[in-house]
Every structure is written in C-alpha cells, then in structure tokens.
Design a protein around this motif. Structure first.
Motif, PDB file in Angstrom:
ATOM      1  N   SER A 197       2.707  15.566  -5.517  1.00 27.69           N
ATOM      2  CA  SER A 197       2.169  16.480  -4.504  1.00 27.69           C
ATOM      3  C   SER A 197       2.743  16.244  -3.112  1.00 27.69           C
ATOM      4  O   SER A 197       2.565  17.081  -2.231  1.00 27.69           O
ATOM      5  N   ARG A 198       3.435  15.130  -2.878  1.00 28.49           N
ATOM      6  CA  ARG A 198       3.864  14.790  -1.506  1.00 28.49           C
ATOM      7  C   ARG A 198       4.885  15.777  -0.952  1.00 28.49           C
ATOM      8  O   ARG A 198       4.947  16.024   0.243  1.00 28.49           O
ATOM      9  N   GLU A 199       5.702  16.400  -1.835  1.00 22.67           N
ATOM     10  CA  GLU A 199       6.738  17.297  -1.352  1.00 22.67           C
ATOM     11  C   GLU A 199       6.161  18.580  -0.762  1.00 22.67           C
ATOM     12  O   GLU A 199       6.784  19.229   0.079  1.00 22.67           O
ATOM     13  N   SER A 200       4.980  18.962  -1.164  1.00 22.72           N
ATOM     14  CA  SER A 200       4.379  20.212  -0.676  1.00 22.72           C
ATOM     15  C   SER A 200       3.510  19.986   0.557  1.00 22.72           C
ATOM     16  O   SER A 200       2.938  20.946   1.097  1.00 22.72           O
ATOM     17  N   ARG A 201       3.391  18.735   1.011  1.00 23.02           N
ATOM     18  CA  ARG A 201       2.551  18.449   2.175  1.00 23.02           C
ATOM     19  C   ARG A 201       3.383  18.248   3.433  1.00 23.02           C
ATOM     20  O   ARG A 201       4.530  17.764   3.366  1.00 23.02           O
ATOM     21  N   LYS A 202       2.793  18.594   4.570  1.00 24.33           N
ATOM     22  CA  LYS A 202       3.485  18.385   5.843  1.00 24.33           C
ATOM     23  C   LYS A 202       3.495  16.914   6.203  1.00 24.33           C
ATOM     24  O   LYS A 202       4.489  16.378   6.686  1.00 24.33           O
ATOM     25  N   SER A 203       2.362  16.253   5.994  1.00 23.28           N
ATOM     26  CA  SER A 203       2.282  14.817   6.285  1.00 23.28           C
ATOM     27  C   SER A 203       2.691  14.026   5.052  1.00 23.28           C
ATOM     28  O   SER A 203       2.182  14.275   3.961  1.00 23.28           O
ATOM     29  N   LYS A 204       3.612  13.060   5.254  1.00 22.27           N
ATOM     30  CA  LYS A 204       4.102  12.252   4.137  1.00 22.27           C
ATOM     31  C   LYS A 204       3.470  10.859   4.116  1.00 22.27           C
ATOM     32  O   LYS A 204       3.982   9.955   3.477  1.00 22.27           O
ATOM     33  N   LEU A 210       0.826  -1.202   0.000  1.00 21.78           N
ATOM     34  CA  LEU A 210       0.000   0.000   0.000  1.00 21.78           C
ATOM     35  C   LEU A 210       0.862   1.253   0.000  1.00 21.78           C
ATOM     36  O   LEU A 210       0.561   2.228  -0.698  1.00 21.78           O
ATOM     37  N   SER A 211       1.949   1.237   0.736  1.00 18.39           N
ATOM     38  CA  SER A 211       2.838   2.405   0.799  1.00 18.39           C
ATOM     39  C   SER A 211       3.479   2.681  -0.558  1.00 18.39           C
ATOM     40  O   SER A 211       3.585   3.841  -0.995  1.00 18.39           O
ATOM     41  N   ALA A 212       3.919   1.615  -1.229  1.00 23.35           N
ATOM     42  CA  ALA A 212       4.545   1.782  -2.545  1.00 23.35           C
ATOM     43  C   ALA A 212       3.544   2.355  -3.545  1.00 23.35           C
ATOM     44  O   ALA A 212       3.869   3.229  -4.362  1.00 23.35           O
ATOM     45  N   ALA A 213       2.308   1.858  -3.482  1.00 25.37           N
ATOM     46  CA  ALA A 213       1.282   2.386  -4.381  1.00 25.37           C
ATOM     47  C   ALA A 213       1.021   3.861  -4.094  1.00 25.37           C
ATOM     48  O   ALA A 213       0.872   4.676  -5.014  1.00 25.37           O
ATOM     49  N   ARG A 215      -3.345   8.214   3.054  1.00 25.23           N
ATOM     50  CA  ARG A 215      -4.113   8.998   2.079  1.00 25.23           C
ATOM     51  C   ARG A 215      -4.784   8.078   1.053  1.00 25.23           C
ATOM     52  O   ARG A 215      -5.950   8.263   0.693  1.00 25.23           O
ATOM     53  N   LEU A 216      -4.049   7.069   0.584  1.00 25.17           N
ATOM     54  CA  LEU A 216      -4.601   6.125  -0.380  1.00 25.17           C
ATOM     55  C   LEU A 216      -5.709   5.286   0.249  1.00 25.17           C
ATOM     56  O   LEU A 216      -6.740   5.013  -0.379  1.00 25.17           O
ATOM     57  N   ARG A 217      -5.522   4.886   1.522  1.00 21.99           N
ATOM     58  CA  ARG A 217      -6.523   4.070   2.212  1.00 21.99           C
ATOM     59  C   ARG A 217      -7.843   4.824   2.301  1.00 21.99           C
ATOM     60  O   ARG A 217      -8.921   4.264   2.048  1.00 21.99           O
ATOM     61  N   LYS A 218      -7.773   6.121   2.637  1.00 21.67           N
ATOM     62  CA  LYS A 218      -8.994   6.922   2.755  1.00 21.67           C
ATOM     63  C   LYS A 218      -9.677   7.088   1.393  1.00 21.67           C
ATOM     64  O   LYS A 218     -10.918   7.110   1.315  1.00 21.67           O
TER      65      LYS A 218
END
Length: 530
Positions: free
Chosen positions: A500-507, A489-492, A512-515
C-alpha cells in the motif's frame, strides 16, 4: 444323450521319439488306446509332413492293438515346434476348424507327446475352453508286473467343479488379511479394501512400499505385519530392521545406516556393519523417512536400486538386498516441491503408496479395537478385564462421538484402555472410572492443543490478550512476529506496508507502524526485546 453312450476322442501329437520306440518299447500314442476302463473311439494324431512315414506306422500299430479305435492323421506343419507363437497359432486354428460335438463326444488332449511348448499350448486352449477337453497323461510301466501299456490319469480343468479349492484360496486370503489387521474384525469398508490391496502387493511384489498416515494410525504395526506376511510367503528370509529416522542426525546418520570402516573420521576405532547390512535378505522399515537428509536419501535410493552401498570411510561398495518399507506423516510431494525431499526417491517410493485413515475416520472400528486392547491388557497385566454394562455404554458413546477427535489415534485409544485396566478394581471397569478417564483424555488433548498466536500474544500482553477480538489476534500476532524478525522499526514497516505504500503520499512506514502498536499499548522496544 446319456454320457455312457458318448464317444471318447483323444487328440495328441505324434511322439517323434517316444512313438518311434527309440528309447523304450512303450509308445504313448499306442498305449493310450489300450486301457479297458478308458476306451478310445477315435484318436486324432497330429504330425508334421516329414514324419508321415512314422505316423502311418503308428496308425497301423494302433489298429492292431485296439481295432475299435479309429485313427485319423492330421497334418500340422511347424517350422519350429519350440516357437510358442507359431505352435499356439497352429493349434488355435486347428481348434477353430475342428467342429466339436460335445453332445455326442467327450474330448481329451494327450499331453505325454509333443514339445513342452505344445503341452503348454494345449493347457491354455483347454483352460480357456477353446478346446472343450480334459487332459489325459499316460505313463510307462513303473515296476515289474505292471501292464505293458502303463497307466493313465485324467485332469479336468473346469475349475467350476473345484469349489473346495476356490474356498481354500479364499480362506488363505482371509488369513493373510487377518494377519495384517492383527486379528481385529475391522468393519470400515475403505480400510478393509486398503488391507486387501496391501496383501496383494506384499504377496506378489518386492517393490518399496510407502505407508502414510498421522501419528498413531498404526504404520509401525502394519509394517511389522507386512514383514510377517512376506516371511510366510517366502518373499524374504532375513529379519526386519526398524529405523526411526528422526533419531538419526548429522554424521551419525550415515554411520548408523551404512556402517563405517575403522579409523574413518569421527566413527571410532572399530568397524560398524550398519543397519542396511543388518537388513540383508529381509525388510528395512524407515519410519519418518522425511527426516533423512538429502545425502542419506540419495544413498538409500542407490542401495534400493542396485543392492549396493558405500560404508563411511570405505573405498569399496558392499552388497545388501532388502525390501524397503517407508513410513511418514508428511506430504512427501509437498516436501519435494520445497526441495526438502529428493524427487527421484519419492518417485521410487510412490509406486505403492497406502494412506492409513485416522481413528476418527474409522469410528465403526473403535468397538473391535476396544476388545483388542482389552486382550492386550490381559497379556500385559496378567488379568482378564471387563466393563460394567453402564461403563461400557458410556465409554463407547464417548469414543464414537463425532466430537471426540482422537488426535493421537490408536495410540490414544491404547493408552486410555491401559489406564482403565490398570486402575480397575477386581478387573471390572466402572462408570466412575470411565468418567474420570474421559476427563483425563480431554485435559490431555486441551493441553496439547497448540495455538502459537495465543502463546505469542500472551507473552507480550499477558492477561489482556484474552480480551482481543479474533480478528485482532491474527493481525497483531503477524505484526509482532514481523517486528521480532526485522532489524529496525522502519524495516518492519516497509515489510508490513509494502503493497500500500506506493499509493500513499506519506512514505513514513515507521510512524504508521508505531501508531498501530500504540493502539494495543505496545512499543517497538518492548516487542524487539521479546
């Protein structure tokens, strides 16, 4: 001025051998002036300075044999009478400075004397009208009793007088075009122009041809007709070998194409000639050539360029000279860019590339093709078939409608006509049969229409997939495929949210994918197992 009052003027070279009488008594420059039905009022005799003595002697002989003929000696010096450039230049200059008077004189070029190069130059100058003359050819007496001065014949190169000849050429070209079109009176201007180009190339060139077009556009049939045309034009004498490259896989491809020697690994206990050798002297049609592997492509290119190839298990090349026609429904240029097709073979094929239009692009040709298919069914089934008037109007309206896309092209049309004819009572196709056939075609096309996204979502969500908005269908299908191709799941998540991950505080991409999946009632476990 009346033609009968015009003077005849003959222009020709002094014959250094024949006019000298070294081989026989008949001398062409003298004989051309002795035909009563062809009075020569003036003879322009061209000669080299070193043959002046012979020229004056011939002039004297002519004046004795034909006192009414005026002989003018024209000195034309040539270093090499076999040098085309020199001879043509000298005669061109002579013609430019001559001052032809066509109102008072008719001109004739005497072809019997002079080198072959000089004769060719005379022909070219007369054909181009740089010398406004006909050609006159003289011949010695052929049998006992003929006049000593022999015979003459005149050829007028003004082809405007030969309308029948031009019409014959046009008819022959039309016959070749009809052959390539299987006798169908096609109406599509672009297709007819394409066929005219193919006829010219096939008749004059032995270079490879590439036929491109979607499935069912008639590549195989056209390749067969091109072969028949080449056979008629005597450009080939062997057979046509048709190879569906999609059926050639692995080692079998090499052995089938190039043959093998007995005992070669995995090839059996006997020699095999191979398809290239079968095509020697004829045509090799490689349909779906894009299905060949890169190694086979390299060997095909070598065989086309050299006429030689190496059978599997052999140490020695063998010879096979054939003409290549290739067929494909793929964009070979795009395959080259992806490394799936050899650029050198593509460059060799791309000299003559012909793209066959689809049936949907040739709607004005549907009606004559219906007639063609009816004739084919008569041959196949042994009965002459026909439409009832209302049935024909309905079928033609459907067939030519912009909404009818004919995805299988002429293959679909041929199959449709065969079904109609086979099921026709008393060989008449009724309106009810046409309505049923239209339903059959539409059902076939609908079932064959592939929607990978819909299939994937249906396999995961079942009937609920039909409730999704089009936007969600595309996005969710992409997410599911990424999940199925990822180890976790993490790799996906990292793959899907890389930008977009670089601009977010949470990595936490996995969360995010699970939700996202939960919005559709899905879990990683359900998708990864699928």
């Amino acid at each position: 001025m009346q033609g009968s009052l015009k003077k005849n003027v003959v222009i020709g070279f002094l014959g250094t051998q024949l006019d000298a009488g070294k081989k026989r008594r008949w001398r062409p420059s003298v004989a051309v002036t002795q035909h009563g039905h062809f009075p020569v009022h003036r003879l322009e005799l061209l000669h080299d300075r070193k043959f002046s003595r012979l020229a004056y002697k011939v002039k004297e002989n002519i004046e004795g044999a034909s006192p009414a003929t005026e002989v003018l000696l024209q000195e034309v010096d040539l270093n090499d009478p076999w040098d085309f450039q020199e001879v043509y230049g000298a005669l061109f200059d002579f013609a430019n400075g001559y001052g032809f008077d066509e109102e008072r004189e008719d001109y004739y070029l005497h072809l019997t004397t002079g080198t072959h190069v000089a004769q060719i130059c005379w022909f070219l100058l007369a054909e181009s009208r740089h010398v406004p003359a006909k050609l006159v050819q003289t011949s010695p007496p052929l049998q006992q009793g003929d006049p000593d001065y022999g015979s003459y014949s005149i050829v007028d190169l003004d082809l405007r007088r030969y309308d029948a000849l031009q019409q014959r050429f046009d008819l022959i070209a039309q016959e070749y075009n009809a052959l390539l079109k299987s006798g169908i009176e096609t109406r599509n201007a672009a297709f007819n122009s394409l066929i005219e180009r193919i006829e010219l190339v096939a008749s004059q060139s032995d270079a490879p041809l590439l036929l491109m077009g979607a499935t069912g556009t008639g590549k195989s049939e056209l390749a067969q007709k091109i072969y028949e045309l080449k056979l008629q034009r005597r450009r080939v004498k062997g057979r046509m070998v048709h190879v569906n490259c999609a059926t050639l896989k692995g080692e079998r491809a090499m052995s089938s194409l190039f043959g093998h020697r007995r005992g070669a690994v995995g090839t059996g206990n006997s020699d095999r000639r191979g398809l290239l050798r079968e095509a020697d002297g004829g045509v090799l049609f490689l349909d779906e050539i894009d299905e060949l592997g890169l190694d086979e492509q390299a060997m095909i290119l070598h065989a086309v360029e050299t006429g030689r190839f190496l059978p599997v298990g052999s140490d020695h090349e063998i010879t096979s000279r054939f003409q290549l026609i290739a067929g494909t429904n793929q964009n070979l240029g795009a395959l080259v860019a992806k490394g799936k097709f050899r650029p050198d073979l593509y460059a060799r094929l791309n000299l003559w590339t012909f793209a066959l239009p689809s049936l949907a692009e040739r709607r004005e040709d549907i009606e004559p093709n219906i007639e063609y298919e009816l004739n084919r069914c008569e041959t196949l089934l042994g009965t002459r078939f026909g439409f009832n008037a209302d049935a024909y109007a309905r079928y033609l309206r459907f067939a030519t409608s912009p909404a009818t896309l004919w995805p299988g092209n002429f293959r679909d049309l041929g199959a449709s006509m065969q079904r109609l004819c086979t099921l026709a009572p008393r060989a008449r196709i009724t309106l009810a049969a046409v309505e049923q056939e239209i339903e059959t075609l539409q059902a076939h096309w609908e079932s064959a229409r592939q929607d990978p996204d819909a299939e994937l979502l249906s396999s995961v969500l079942g009937e609920e997939a039909k409730l999704l908005d089009p936007f969600d269908r595309v996005q969710l299908a992409y997410v599911i495929r990424t999940c199925q191709q990822s180890p976790s799941l993490s790799a996906a998540g990292r793959s899907l949210f890389a930008a977009s991950r670089e601009s977010r505080k949470s990595k936490n991409d996995a969360d995010r994918l699970r939700k996202y999946l939960e919005k559709f009632g899905l879990s990683w476990a359900e998708i990864s197992e699928g």
